[in-house]
Design a protein around this motif. Structure first.
Motif, mmCIF file in Angstrom:
data_model
loop_
_atom_site.group_PDB
_atom_site.id
_atom_site.type_symbol
_atom_site.label_atom_id
_atom_site.label_comp_id
_atom_site.label_asym_id
_atom_site.label_seq_id
_atom_site.Cartn_x
_atom_site.Cartn_y
_atom_site.Cartn_z
ATOM 1 N N THR A 26 3.311 -1.058 7.363
ATOM 2 C CA THR A 26 4.351 -1.969 6.890
ATOM 3 C C THR A 26 4.348 -3.206 7.782
ATOM 4 N N VAL A 27 4.602 -4.361 7.185
ATOM 5 C CA VAL A 27 4.573 -5.629 7.919
ATOM 6 C C VAL A 27 5.713 -6.499 7.418
ATOM 7 N N LEU A 50 -1.085 -11.073 -4.867
ATOM 8 C CA LEU A 50 -1.325 -9.671 -4.518
ATOM 9 C C LEU A 50 -0.189 -8.781 -5.011
ATOM 10 N N ILE A 51 1.033 -9.298 -4.950
ATOM 11 C CA ILE A 51 2.176 -8.518 -5.417
ATOM 12 C C ILE A 51 2.139 -8.395 -6.944
ATOM 13 N N SER A 52 1.884 -9.492 -7.633
ATOM 14 C CA SER A 52 1.869 -9.450 -9.101
ATOM 15 C C SER A 52 0.703 -8.624 -9.637
ATOM 16 N N ASP A 53 -0.411 -8.552 -8.895
ATOM 17 C CA ASP A 53 -1.565 -7.753 -9.309
ATOM 18 C C ASP A 53 -1.429 -6.280 -8.947
ATOM 19 N N GLY A 54 -0.331 -5.928 -8.254
ATOM 20 C CA GLY A 54 -0.093 -4.526 -7.937
ATOM 21 C C GLY A 54 -0.774 -4.036 -6.679
ATOM 22 N N TYR A 55 -1.215 -4.949 -5.816
ATOM 23 C CA TYR A 55 -1.864 -4.539 -4.566
ATOM 24 C C TYR A 55 -0.850 -4.332 -3.444
ATOM 25 N N LEU A 56 0.173 -5.162 -3.394
ATOM 26 C CA LEU A 56 1.215 -5.055 -2.382
ATOM 27 C C LEU A 56 2.568 -4.979 -3.064
ATOM 28 N N THR A 62 9.918 -6.653 3.682
ATOM 29 C CA THR A 62 8.916 -5.762 4.270
ATOM 30 C C THR A 62 7.813 -5.497 3.258
ATOM 31 N N LEU A 63 6.574 -5.700 3.672
ATOM 32 C CA LEU A 63 5.420 -5.527 2.800
ATOM 33 C C LEU A 63 4.706 -4.219 3.099
ATOM 34 N N ARG A 64 4.177 -3.589 2.043
ATOM 35 C CA ARG A 64 3.347 -2.392 2.186
ATOM 36 C C ARG A 64 2.378 -2.368 1.016
ATOM 37 N N ILE A 65 1.317 -1.566 1.137
ATOM 38 C CA ILE A 65 0.392 -1.469 0.016
ATOM 39 C C ILE A 65 1.064 -0.700 -1.116
#
Length: 243
Positions: A26-27, A50-56, A62-65
């Motif tokens: 998590t970042v 990356l978020i819209s493509d479902g990667y993050l 807070t970001l996570r995969i």
């Protein structure tokens, strides 16, 4: 993004952002900007892609995969209510404690090494171009009491086989949690195109060997004197189940 899908990226910048989050579990969004060498506007564009493509995925900064690999399921067996669901980062401490509880009672070298990997990497999930690691956990009243883990190689010649581990805290054994976790992992692996799961256990762990054999696992190989347990050399039994 599915856990069996190899991640691909439209740009080096997107790869850089994803790999940083993947390595750290998590970042914080603001801290991530400090570590990647990108102008703020370009960073925002790549991150939103990356978020819209479902990667993050992002939760309150807070970001996570983001890896989709299963739903939450409720069980009531022998008057014990428990839940089995995909693990998330908040389960980290409970997962480590559960693995240590299991390995303190029985020799389970692979599980011990997984606990050390988790501590070293400080991340439950891993998903990159070489390997993926995923967990389902069993919880009772929100407490992690068991796990099943799948190690999923992304290298072409190794794809199709997955290493699985499973364990339940001593206080919660005998209620069907271990069997349910084992089958949950197997069902996921089969649904995602894997042809075999395997589990490596010291020959001295008779309970684990009997548990797997009773549930349709076969002895695929024995590696002589593979472990050192105490002052003795101990064989490793490689159990497998074809899907």
């Amino acid at each position: 993004m599915g856990a069996s899908d190899r991640p691909t990226f439209a740009s080096d910048a997107s790869r850089q952002i994803y790999e940083y989050v993947e390595r750290h579990g998590t970042v914080d969004r603001d801290k991530l900007l400090e570590f990647v060498a990108l102008p703020a506007g370009e960073f925002r564009t790549h991150l939103e892609g990356l978020i819209s493509d479902g990667y993050l995925e992002e939760d309150d900064g807070t970001l996570r995969i983001a890896v989709e690999f299963g739903a939450v399921e409720e069980y009531d067996i022998d008057d014990l209510e428990f839940t089995i669901r995909p693990a998330h980062h908040d389960d980290f401490d409970g997962l480590i404690e559960t693995i240590r509880d299991v390995t303190a009672a029985e020799t389970y070298v692979v599980a011990e090494s997984i606990a050390e990997e988790l501590l070293y990497e400080n991340a439950i999930m891993r998903h990159n171009s070489v390997r993926s690691r995923m967990f389902f956990v069993a919880t009772v009243e929100g407490e992690v009491v068991g796990w099943t883990h799948l190690e999923l190689p992304q290298i072409d010649r190794l794809q199709g086989t997955a290493q699985q581990t499973v364990g339940v805290r001593q206080a919660y054994q005998g209620h069907g949690i271990g069997s349910t976790l084992l089958e949950r992992g197997i069902e996921w692996a089969e649904a995602n195109g894997f042809r075999k799961v395997y589990n490596s256990v010291p020959v001295t762990n008779e309970h684990a060997l009997a548990f797997l054999a009773h549930r349709g696992w076969d002895t695929e190989a024995i590696r002589r004197d593979h472990y050192v347990v105490g002052d003795e050399l101990v064989d490793e039994v490689m159990m497998a189940r074809e899907l």
